[in-house]
Design an enzyme around this catalytic site. Structure first.
Site, PDB file in Angstrom:
ATOM      1  N   ASP A  40      97.205 -23.601  66.298  1.00  0.00           N
ATOM      2  CA  ASP A  40      96.982 -22.372  65.533  1.00  0.00           C
ATOM      3  C   ASP A  40      97.361 -22.559  64.072  1.00  0.00           C
ATOM      4  OD1 ASP A  40      95.833 -19.823  65.959  1.00  0.00           O
ATOM      5  OD2 ASP A  40      97.759 -18.882  65.585  1.00  0.00           O
TER       6      ASP A  40
ATOM      7  N   GLU B  94      91.425 -10.731  63.798  1.00  0.00           N
ATOM      8  CA  GLU B  94      92.767 -10.148  63.694  1.00  0.00           C
ATOM      9  C   GLU B  94      93.054  -9.223  64.879  1.00  0.00           C
ATOM     10  OE1 GLU B  94      94.487 -11.747  61.789  1.00  0.00           O
ATOM     11  OE2 GLU B  94      94.371 -11.197  59.669  1.00  0.00           O
TER      12      GLU B  94
ATOM     13  N   GLU C  67      87.679 -17.241  70.685  1.00  0.00           N
ATOM     14  CA  GLU C  67      89.067 -16.900  70.995  1.00  0.00           C
ATOM     15  C   GLU C  67      89.435 -17.336  72.420  1.00  0.00           C
ATOM     16  OE1 GLU C  67      91.518 -15.801  69.205  1.00  0.00           O
ATOM     17  OE2 GLU C  67      90.497 -15.236  67.363  1.00  0.00           O
TER      18      GLU C  67
END
Length: 230
Positions: A55, A149, A219
């Site tokens: 990440d 987000e 994701e």
């Protein structure tokens, strides 16, 4: 009906429509086994360390993407909106986020300079790069920004709900994205996206929806890295 908001009177915002229509994929992205393992306190901490390194690489690629959306906002939003201010706040937060990753990596003994991005990470970063093209409409770019987000916010907020048992050493991680302030920031991005979508052509709305779905797929693939995937 007097005094009702537009949404209460039956006007459904585009993001709400998508979240209902693509609920299964959205749940897959925000309730992934990796997140559930943090929530339930049974995560393999080596998985967390893998996620941390990967990440960090992703966030470094996310910064120029956010800068490109900010540039599009300067050209594509009207002067009465506060799009630019919202995104400037997000840029400032990214500086703190990178510092946090470095601090956490040091704590966990993760050598960030040695991290090689795995395939799912490379694909996601390439996807971000494609959205930075001047040909990509502001509406499409802000949709991606909000979705990226929002997935983190909802995922980590899930780990902070009543009855959850995240490991004490991961409490700060959950708070970083699951806190109420970050939730308000995500809502501000969502309002910008909805306002842009409301005045967009059918063609741009279709592109934005496809982009939303691509974010969710990326994701899921990214969480898979930490949960035994590649």
């Amino acid at each position: 009906m007097e005094g009702k908001t537009g949404e209460e009177m039956g006007k459904t915002l585009m993001t709400e429509t998508w979240l209902r229509k693509h609920r299964l994929l959205y749940v897959g992205a925000t309730r992934h086994p990796f997140i559930r393992s943090i929530r339930d306190g049974n995560i393999d901490l080596s998985s967390f360390k893998t996620w941390l390194g990967q990440d960090y690489v992703f966030v470094r690629a996310f910064v120029p993407f956010v800068a490109s959306v900010l540039s599009k906002a300067c050209k594509g939003s009207d002067n009465s909106s506060n799009d630019v201010e919202v995104m400037l706040g997000g840029m400032a937060a990214l500086n703190d986020e990178i510092a946090w990753f470095k601090k956490e990596a040091s704590k966990w003994g993760v050598q960030l300079s040695d991290i090689v991005p795995q395939k799912a990470n490379q694909n996601y970063c390439r996807f971000l790069e494609s959205l930075m093209s001047p040909e990509v409409e502001y509406t499409v770019a802000i949709t991606a920004f909000w979705a990226i987000e929002a997935v983190y916010q909802e995922s980590f907020a899930h780990c902070l709900e009543d009855g959850t048992k995240p490991p004490p050493e991961l409490q700060e991680t959950c708070q970083r994205w699951g806190n109420e302030g970050f939730g308000q920031y995500c809502n501000a991005l969502r309002k910008i996206a909805d306002r842009q979508l409301e005045k967009a052509s059918d063609d741009v709305i279709t592109k934005a929806e496809v982009t939303f779905l691509r974010v969710l797929e990326h994701e899921v693939d990214f969480w898979n890295i930490s949960h035994g995937g590649t």
